[in-house]
Design an enzyme around this catalytic site. Sequence first.
Site, PDB file in Angstrom:
ATOM      1  N   ASP A   1     -10.042  -4.428  -4.659  1.00 22.97           N
ATOM      2  CA  ASP A   1      -9.381  -3.485  -3.751  1.00 22.97           C
ATOM      3  C   ASP A   1     -10.058  -2.127  -3.896  1.00 22.97           C
ATOM      4  OD1 ASP A   1      -7.677  -1.758  -2.371  1.00 22.97           O
ATOM      5  OD2 ASP A   1      -5.859  -2.805  -3.015  1.00 22.97           O
TER       6      ASP A   1
ATOM      7  N   SER B   1       0.836  -1.199   0.000  1.00 24.65           N
ATOM      8  CA  SER B   1       0.000   0.000   0.000  1.00 24.65           C
ATOM      9  C   SER B   1       0.878   1.260   0.000  1.00 24.65           C
ATOM     10  CB  SER B   1      -0.952  -0.045   1.201  1.00 24.65           C
ATOM     11  OG  SER B   1      -1.956   0.946   1.090  1.00 24.65           O
TER      12      SER B   1
ATOM     13  N   HIS C   1      -7.954  -5.347  -0.112  1.00 27.43           N
ATOM     14  CA  HIS C   1      -6.705  -4.585  -0.117  1.00 27.43           C
ATOM     15  C   HIS C   1      -5.505  -5.362   0.422  1.00 27.43           C
ATOM     16  CE1 HIS C   1      -4.104  -1.173  -0.265  1.00 27.43           C
ATOM     17  NE2 HIS C   1      -4.022  -1.025   1.047  1.00 27.43           N
TER      18      HIS C   1
END
Length: 272
Positions: free
Chosen positions: A214, A107, A247
């Site tokens: 996501d 991320s 995610h």
Amino acid sequence: MADAREYVLSGTRGTVAVREWPRERPRYVALVVHGYGEHVGRYEEVAGVLVTHGAAVFGPDHMGHGRSAGERVLVEDFEDVVTDVHAVADLARSAHPDAPLVLIGHSMGGLIAARYAQRYGDVLTALVLSGPVIGDWELPRRLLALDEIPDTPISPAALSRDPAVGAAYTADPLVWHGPMKRPTVEAFARTLDTAAKGGDIGRLPLLWLHGDDDRLVPLAGSRVGIEQLSGGGLGNLTERIYPGARHEVFNETNKAEVFADLTRFLDGVLTG
């Protein structure tokens, strides 16, 4: 797995807490770069997989995160975070000078890791990006257009299809559950632009992992950054997109598949 060790380094803007999951005579060193609002302690299972695979694993809490110094989730310049990660890499390489170095960023950590590869790619053997904040991530533009950034924390349900992941995230006292801060959002926008203009990583092997559901870092936006980073896919790019995954693919219901893809990629790189 051996008990983790803790270190404290002098970072660019205060002390940086570092965790090591040791392995005697490792095949390689894995440096884990965590995401926004969290801390490296959430990567215990990932570290266990990597240690079993033969790695010594290191990872910092970034400035303003976890046990490191600084106002919570305040990052005014991500280049400083990259410099802090490089100090952790130096620590790891001093402990295991002959071991190849693999960088794994998730991320926000994917953005940091991408910039690391652009700045220090010559010390890396491989780069792994999970749900990376690179390319066309529209959230900073949307937030910066507002007079006031809303107090809308990350939805735990967006992390994984496994409800236990969201429950643990919600209960974790080291996770930030408040709003994003404008200087951090501005730094995201600047660094996305810097990474886009920073050039590709040549033949450095790159593994891209992403869930196709996501909602925090949408797949299409990251693909733009991956293509820039990998030189239009002409480099050593391996892509794994997981149907239905959200995610945090390392915490997803199909994480066994994700870990198998990760270790298979690393085996291919290390045996080269």
